[in-house]
Structures are given as C-alpha cells and as structure tokens.
Design an enzyme around this catalytic site. Structure first.
Site, PDB file in Angstrom:
ATOM      1  CB  CYS A 162      -0.856   0.551   1.375  1.00  0.00           C
ATOM      2  SG  CYS A 162      -2.231  -1.614   1.630  1.00  0.00           S
ATOM      3  CG  HIS A 302      -1.838   4.237   5.358  1.00  0.00           C
ATOM      4  ND1 HIS A 302      -1.654   4.308   3.528  1.00  0.00           N
ATOM      5  CD2 HIS A 302      -1.847   3.656   6.426  1.00  0.00           C
ATOM      6  CE1 HIS A 302      -2.109   3.465   3.699  1.00  0.00           C
ATOM      7  NE2 HIS A 302      -2.189   1.700   4.641  1.00  0.00           N
ATOM      8  CD  GLU A 313      -1.430   7.727   8.890  1.00  0.00           C
ATOM      9  OE1 GLU A 313      -0.918   8.556   7.730  1.00  0.00           O
ATOM     10  OE2 GLU A 313      -2.049   7.342   9.255  1.00  0.00           O
ATOM     11  CE  LYS A 334      -5.776   4.560   2.185  1.00  0.00           C
ATOM     12  NZ  LYS A 334      -5.004   5.644   2.815  1.00  0.00           N
ATOM     13  CG  HIS A 339      -6.129   0.817   1.241  1.00  0.00           C
ATOM     14  ND1 HIS A 339      -5.551   1.619   0.380  1.00  0.00           N
ATOM     15  CD2 HIS A 339      -5.605  -0.015   1.898  1.00  0.00           C
ATOM     16  CE1 HIS A 339      -4.516   1.013   1.583  1.00  0.00           C
ATOM     17  NE2 HIS A 339      -4.672   0.271   1.876  1.00  0.00           N
ATOM     18  CG  PHE A 399       0.052  -5.640   4.029  1.00  0.00           C
ATOM     19  CD1 PHE A 399      -0.078  -5.147   5.327  1.00  0.00           C
ATOM     20  CD2 PHE A 399      -1.061  -6.844   3.482  1.00  0.00           C
ATOM     21  CE1 PHE A 399      -1.364  -5.047   6.270  1.00  0.00           C
ATOM     22  CE2 PHE A 399      -1.946  -7.131   4.345  1.00  0.00           C
ATOM     23  CZ  PHE A 399      -2.773  -6.481   5.473  1.00  0.00           C
TER      24      PHE A 399
END
Length: 411
Positions: A162, A302, A313, A334, A339, A399
């Site tokens: 991502c 994010h 975050e 998002k 996403h 990830f």
C-alpha cells in the site's frame, strides 16, 4: 545542485469519479464510493464481505476495445489516468529519451492470473491466452504507459504493497533530481476487487463487515471503526523539472518538494506500534523539502480505518509534530474512496495537491464519535487551510513494513 520538481498534470479514475476533477468534487461533497457488489461470485463463494469501492467508470467505457483486450484491468486504469494527466499537462513536447515512467502496483494483474488458472483447469493449456504473462506481470502498467507515450528514458515499477505509488512519486523525484529525465509520468493502479482478495483480507479480519451499510463502512478515527474497504482505480501525475516546465510555459499545480521511504523491519502486516519507521519517513521527506515540521499546514493521512493502524500512524505523527499535530488540518480520504492498495498513494497525492490549491482540506466522512486516543484535527466538513504558503505531507504505509511519504508545497 538541487532542482525544483513541479507537478504539471494530474489524472484519476477512482471510486468517486472517472477523472481527477470529478473525484475531487465528489470528495468535497462528502460522497462515498463504497457500494454493494453486484457480481454473481459474491453469492457463489459466500463471501463474508459483500461490498467494495469499485471504480465509478469502467475501463471499457473509456478505452478502445483492442487496447483494453490486451491489458489487465489494473493496467487499463493506469493508462486511462495517465492519458488524462498527460493531456492536463498540455502534452509536453519532450524527447522520448528524456521522458520516464515510474509506476506502481501492490498486486498487479490478479484478474488475468486467476482467470488464466481457471481456464487451465477447466479447458486445458491450449486455451490459455498467449498474452497472459505480459498482462499479469506487475510492470505491465508501466510498460503500457511507456509504449503509449514513447517514454524511453526508463519504465520502472514499484511493488511495496500500500506504499507503492507514494514510493513511485518519491522515486520520480529522485530520478528528476539525478537528471535521468526531464519529465516523468508517475503514479499507481490497482484492480483487485476479486473473490480471493476479499476472502483473504476477511480471514485476516482487516475488512469492515458493514454489509448492510457500505457507504458508512470506512470510518477512520471513529471509535467503532472495524476495518478498511477495498477500493479500485488509478491516479497519475506528470512531474518535471521547473526549468523544463517554465521553458514550455506550463501551468504548475504545485512543487513536489520531497519524497522519502523507510522500512519498519518489524512485522509482515502490523505497523511498528511506536511508529519509528513512519516518523523517519516524514522527517526525511521534510528534510528533502528543506522544511521543518512547524511549516506543515495539512496532512493527508494513510488512515485505513483499522483499529490498530490508525493509532500507530497517530503515534508516528505525534512523535514528529508534538502537540502541534492537534492543530494541523488532517484528511483521511479513504473514508470516501476505500483503500486502493498500490494505487492509493497517487490518488491521495492528487487530493493533496487540489487541497493546497483550493485552500481546503477535504472532509473525513463517517466520523461518528472520534476515538479519544486519536485527537487529530479532522472534520466531516472541508476545513479551510488559510492564506499564505502551504506545505502538506501525504503518507502511505504497506504490508512488509514499507513507509513512503511525499511533501507537496504551493506558494
């Protein structure tokens, strides 16, 4: 000598609209791109999650049929957004050897791969299409864009989950600084709303299960957030050295003032709870911009709407900005788009550019009761950014512990 890198074109095909302006208008209006899926395979596989944020305009409505047939949907969206960005930039007159492509995807041609596997099992090897590998490979989007625009400086691909397309923007910044090109088309794409990804992310308990209310499922920072919503689409930016842009009389949206990446080296799926890698990427991007945290006026977070990720975050941002982080307008877009995995960073960079231009931080919809552990300055309505110079950061984390941040500046 450090060069100024500017953004002269933007394009997007997103769950909110088929173009960048349409996506931005819908975002400001507080719309959601999440909808119940109407595919037969949802019931066939008894999927526990029955909704996603598919792209609002399907590629076949835009691309010529012969072109679309030779591209996986992820590459189709990439080419559509790149063509929009190129036209928006005024179709720069640049030598092919001075035009590069930095493009990203998190997963690549998953539809092509798994459709070919079904064909092999059900109909045998002779029925597998000869274009299968060129369509499924992760670099297919970069290749399609480079061939369409005759970009011969380079055609590079990032696949860092991502964080992918934000990392592509950071790479484009570096490649322009190094003088490897005068103009770069950069961005990212994803088309992975597929039974296998929905089933896998569901097994991981990463997806929201609000099947009865898709439009309100993605809810970053809310106390009752329960996971992210799968999104689909692509976004592209045309970047060039300021010298090149001024010489051709181009309109300049903003400056890509810096881009940085880092690695957590912590866990394959979980964020470092102390946010050390993420905070380092923010600081490095600001250092490239020759800026301090005190100059930042906007953050596109994010913020995927997962219980743990949103807090991680916030921890990273708090370590960079201190208590001042509570005074900076934050947008978690998002909530509206879902996403887009490898395409999400480029789309959020487009939104960040337009936010600085319009002096409006876009709303974070579906914020019912804000989590008291994340006291950021977010709102369900657009937030004014005020007058004067603007500096924003846009964050992406993936990830594998990938972190990528870009810093964007306007006068």
């Amino acid at each position: 000598m450090t060069k100024k890198i500017v953004i002269t074109g933007i394009g997007a095909s997103s769950p909110l609209g088929g173009t960048a302006p349409e996506s931005w208008s819908a975002l400001l209006a507080g719309e959601s791109g999440a909808r119940t899926l109407e595919h037969e395979w949802v019931a066939e596989y008894e999927l526990p999650v029955t909704f996603a944020a598919e792209a609002k305009v399907r590629p076949e409505e835009v691309l010529e049929r012969p072109v679309a047939k030779r591209l996986d949907p992820s590459s189709q969206f990439a080419l559509i957004s790149a063509k929009e960005a190129w036209a928006d930039a005024g179709a720069p007159d640049v030598a092919p050897e001075r035009l590069g492509v930095d493009y990203a995807t998190g997963i690549g041609g998953i539809w092509t791969l798994l459709d070919a596997w079904d064909t092999l099992r059900e109909r045998g090897p002779r029925r597998v299409l000869p274009m299968t590998v060129p369509m499924l490979m992760p670099n297919a989007a970069a290749a399609a864009i480079s061939m369409h625009f005759e970009a011969r400086a380079f055609a590079r691909t990032v696949a860092s989950a991502c964080a992918s397309s934000t990392e592509s923007l950071a790479n484009a910044y570096e490649h322009l600084q190094l003088g490897l090109a005068d103009v770069v088309i950069a961005g990212g794409s994803e088309s992975a709303v597929h039974p296998i990804t929905l089933a896998s992310f569901s097994s991981m308990q990463a997806l929201s299960r609000r099947n009865d209310d898709p439009a309100h499922a993605s809810r970053p920072y809310s106390v009752d957030r329960d996971g992210f919503v799968m999104g689909e689409g692509a976004a592209s930016l045309v970047l060039e050295t300021e010298e090149h842009a001024l010489a051709r009389g181009a309109r300049i949206y903003a400056e890509l003032a810096g881009g940085a990446v880092s690695a957590d080296s912590y866990h394959i799926t979980a964020n470092d709870p102390e946010g050390r890698g993420a905070s380092r990427a923010v600081l490095d991007a600001l250092a490239q911009a020759g800026a301090t945290p005190d100059e930042v006026t906007h953050i596109n977070a994010h913020a995927t709407s997962t219980p743990v990720g949103d807090i991680a975050e916030y921890t990273a941002l708090r370590s960079v900005f201190g208590d001042r982080v509570h005074e900076i307008p934050v947008s978690a877009t998002k909530a509206s788009t879902g996403h887009l995995l490898g395409g999400t960073g480029a789309l959020e960079a487009v939104f960040t550019i337009l936010a600085l231009q319009s002096r409006l931080a876009p709303p974070t919809i579906n914020l019912s009761t804000q989590d008291p552990e994340i006291p950021l300055l977010v709102s369900g309505e657009p937030q004014p950014l005020g007058d004067g110079p603007q500096l924003a950061i846009s964050n992406s984390f993936g990830f594998g512990g990938h972190n990528a941040v870009v810093a964007i500046r306007t006068p």
